[in-house]
Design a protein around this motif. Structure first.
Motif, mmCIF file in Angstrom:
data_model
loop_
_atom_site.group_PDB
_atom_site.id
_atom_site.type_symbol
_atom_site.label_atom_id
_atom_site.label_comp_id
_atom_site.label_asym_id
_atom_site.label_seq_id
_atom_site.Cartn_x
_atom_site.Cartn_y
_atom_site.Cartn_z
ATOM 1 N N CYS A 64 0.851 -1.189 0.000
ATOM 2 C CA CYS A 64 0.000 0.000 0.000
ATOM 3 C C CYS A 64 0.884 1.236 0.000
ATOM 4 O O CYS A 64 2.072 1.160 0.312
ATOM 5 C CB CYS A 64 -0.936 0.001 1.204
ATOM 6 S SG CYS A 64 -0.110 -0.089 2.805
ATOM 7 N N TYR A 65 0.296 2.364 -0.393
ATOM 8 C CA TYR A 65 1.044 3.615 -0.380
ATOM 9 C C TYR A 65 0.079 4.792 -0.354
ATOM 10 O O TYR A 65 -1.113 4.642 -0.633
ATOM 11 C CB TYR A 65 1.970 3.735 -1.597
ATOM 12 C CG TYR A 65 1.235 4.015 -2.892
ATOM 13 C CD1 TYR A 65 1.163 5.311 -3.394
ATOM 14 C CD2 TYR A 65 0.613 3.002 -3.597
ATOM 15 C CE1 TYR A 65 0.481 5.583 -4.576
ATOM 16 C CE2 TYR A 65 -0.063 3.256 -4.772
ATOM 17 C CZ TYR A 65 -0.125 4.548 -5.264
ATOM 18 O OH TYR A 65 -0.804 4.815 -6.428
ATOM 19 N N SER A 66 0.642 5.943 -0.030
ATOM 20 C CA SER A 66 -0.102 7.194 -0.055
ATOM 21 C C SER A 66 0.758 8.246 -0.728
ATOM 22 O O SER A 66 1.856 8.540 -0.249
ATOM 23 C CB SER A 66 -0.471 7.661 1.355
ATOM 24 O OG SER A 66 -0.965 8.993 1.321
ATOM 25 N N GLU A 67 0.265 8.792 -1.828
ATOM 26 C CA GLU A 67 0.960 9.912 -2.461
ATOM 27 C C GLU A 67 0.847 11.153 -1.579
ATOM 28 O O GLU A 67 1.804 11.914 -1.449
ATOM 29 C CB GLU A 67 0.357 10.201 -3.836
ATOM 30 C CG GLU A 67 0.739 9.182 -4.880
ATOM 31 C CD GLU A 67 0.203 9.533 -6.253
ATOM 32 O OE1 GLU A 67 0.471 10.663 -6.727
ATOM 33 O OE2 GLU A 67 -0.479 8.676 -6.831
ATOM 34 N N ARG A 68 -0.323 11.356 -0.985
ATOM 35 C CA ARG A 68 -0.565 12.534 -0.151
ATOM 36 C C ARG A 68 0.417 12.600 1.019
ATOM 37 O O ARG A 68 0.994 13.641 1.309
ATOM 38 C CB ARG A 68 -2.008 12.506 0.360
ATOM 39 C CG ARG A 68 -2.405 13.701 1.200
ATOM 40 C CD ARG A 68 -3.876 13.631 1.599
ATOM 41 N NE ARG A 68 -4.175 12.542 2.502
ATOM 42 C CZ ARG A 68 -3.978 12.578 3.819
ATOM 43 N NH1 ARG A 68 -3.463 13.653 4.385
ATOM 44 N NH2 ARG A 68 -4.283 11.552 4.572
ATOM 45 N N LEU A 69 0.634 11.459 1.695
ATOM 46 C CA LEU A 69 1.538 11.419 2.847
ATOM 47 C C LEU A 69 2.971 11.049 2.469
ATOM 48 O O LEU A 69 3.880 11.167 3.283
ATOM 49 C CB LEU A 69 1.016 10.422 3.889
ATOM 50 C CG LEU A 69 -0.339 10.751 4.493
ATOM 51 C CD1 LEU A 69 -0.838 9.597 5.348
ATOM 52 C CD2 LEU A 69 -0.266 12.042 5.299
ATOM 53 N N GLY A 116 -6.032 1.482 -2.278
ATOM 54 C CA GLY A 116 -6.288 0.049 -2.293
ATOM 55 C C GLY A 116 -5.015 -0.732 -2.037
ATOM 56 O O GLY A 116 -3.985 -0.187 -1.648
ATOM 57 N N GLY A 117 -5.089 -2.035 -2.265
ATOM 58 C CA GLY A 117 -3.946 -2.920 -2.042
ATOM 59 C C GLY A 117 -3.317 -3.327 -3.359
ATOM 60 O O GLY A 117 -4.012 -3.524 -4.357
ATOM 61 N N LEU A 118 -2.002 -3.460 -3.349
ATOM 62 C CA LEU A 118 -1.243 -3.715 -4.572
ATOM 63 C C LEU A 118 -0.302 -4.894 -4.394
ATOM 64 O O LEU A 118 0.068 -5.235 -3.275
ATOM 65 C CB LEU A 118 -0.405 -2.467 -4.917
ATOM 66 C CG LEU A 118 -1.167 -1.155 -4.897
ATOM 67 C CD1 LEU A 118 -0.277 -0.033 -4.423
ATOM 68 C CD2 LEU A 118 -1.742 -0.852 -6.246
ATOM 69 N N ASP A 119 0.109 -5.468 -5.531
ATOM 70 C CA ASP A 119 1.169 -6.471 -5.461
ATOM 71 C C ASP A 119 2.513 -5.748 -5.482
ATOM 72 O O ASP A 119 2.573 -4.514 -5.545
ATOM 73 C CB ASP A 119 1.036 -7.506 -6.588
ATOM 74 C CG ASP A 119 1.268 -6.943 -7.989
ATOM 75 O OD1 ASP A 119 1.799 -5.817 -8.137
ATOM 76 O OD2 ASP A 119 0.915 -7.646 -8.958
ATOM 77 N N SER A 120 3.607 -6.490 -5.453
ATOM 78 C CA SER A 120 4.941 -5.879 -5.374
ATOM 79 C C SER A 120 5.312 -5.120 -6.640
ATOM 80 O O SER A 120 6.243 -4.313 -6.630
ATOM 81 C CB SER A 120 5.992 -6.942 -5.055
ATOM 82 O OG SER A 120 6.017 -7.912 -6.086
ATOM 83 N N GLU A 121 4.580 -5.349 -7.727
ATOM 84 C CA GLU A 121 4.838 -4.637 -8.984
ATOM 85 C C GLU A 121 3.956 -3.398 -9.133
ATOM 86 O O GLU A 121 4.020 -2.701 -10.140
ATOM 87 C CB GLU A 121 4.602 -5.584 -10.171
ATOM 88 C CG GLU A 121 5.464 -6.831 -10.144
ATOM 89 C CD GLU A 121 6.947 -6.513 -10.231
ATOM 90 O OE1 GLU A 121 7.325 -5.649 -11.034
ATOM 91 O OE2 GLU A 121 7.722 -7.134 -9.471
ATOM 92 N N GLY A 122 3.092 -3.145 -8.145
ATOM 93 C CA GLY A 122 2.234 -1.968 -8.193
ATOM 94 C C GLY A 122 0.881 -2.184 -8.855
ATOM 95 O O GLY A 122 0.134 -1.232 -9.061
ATOM 96 N N GLN A 123 0.559 -3.433 -9.176
ATOM 97 C CA GLN A 123 -0.744 -3.733 -9.774
ATOM 98 C C GLN A 123 -1.791 -3.838 -8.672
ATOM 99 O O GLN A 123 -1.589 -4.542 -7.682
ATOM 100 C CB GLN A 123 -0.693 -5.048 -10.563
ATOM 101 C CG GLN A 123 0.292 -5.027 -11.719
ATOM 102 C CD GLN A 123 -0.047 -3.957 -12.745
ATOM 103 O OE1 GLN A 123 -1.176 -3.854 -13.210
ATOM 104 N NE2 GLN A 123 0.949 -3.140 -13.080
#
Length: 181
Positions: A64-69, A116-123
């Protein structure tokens, strides 16, 4: 000696995460998992707890990630409890609950809400179809008994943002100090 102990504890934590992940994925796919006697000794209390408290596993190990944070991470698990609530979970090798573990869960919560949730490739693997109701931290140090579960998810998210702001302010202050020498 401290570094050797730290490395040993880190290795144990890595093993523990792998064992829990393997168990959860076996439950999600109905595939049997073979555990060594040592693994079974550590995981049996967790498995017994899960059989009584988890209606369905949603995922194990999702990015997971947040561009905002401007943060990212890997959430250990999510499940639907017996009351139908979506709970995020994290595995720790520590012996007891710490504030930082719950604040960390608040951060994961924010990231999953944003992207949302992603795999290690960002999908993208999943988007949340129901609100997250709780944050569970599973402490295995000294033997697993039950997770510490917080249902104050709004406060946990706020705590994460506050801790992140304080961390960044402290790092900026360190840079100012370097420049004043």
């Amino acid at each position: 000696a401290h570094n050797e102990e730290k490395d040993r504890t880190a290795d144990q934590g890595t093993d523990l995460h792998l064992w829990v992940e393997s168990y959860i994925k076996s439950q999600m796919t109905d595939q049997k998992i073979l555990l060594t006697p040592d693994q079974l000794k550590v995981l049996s209390p967790f498995i017994e707890w899960a059989e009584k408290n988890v209606k369905r596993w949603i995922f194990s190990e999702i990015h997971c990630y947040s561009e905002r944070l401007w943060v990212g991470g890997i959430v250990d698990m999510a499940y639907i409890d017996m009351m139908g609530r979506l709970i995020l979970g994290d595995v720790k090798s520590a012996p007891k609950a710490y504030f930082s573990g719950i604040a960390q869960m608040g951060g994961y919560h924010l990231q999953l809400e944003e992207n949302g949730g992603l795999d290690s490739e960002g999908q993208r693997l999943l988007t949340l179809d129901k609100p997250i109701a709780g944050h569970a931290v599973f402490y295995f140090g000294g033997g697993f008994k039950a997770p510490f579960i917080s249902y104050t998810v709004g406060r946990n998210k706020k705590s994460f943002v506050s801790a992140l702001d304080l961390y960044r302010d402290a790092e900026a202050f360190k840079e100012l100090l370097k420049g004043s020498k």
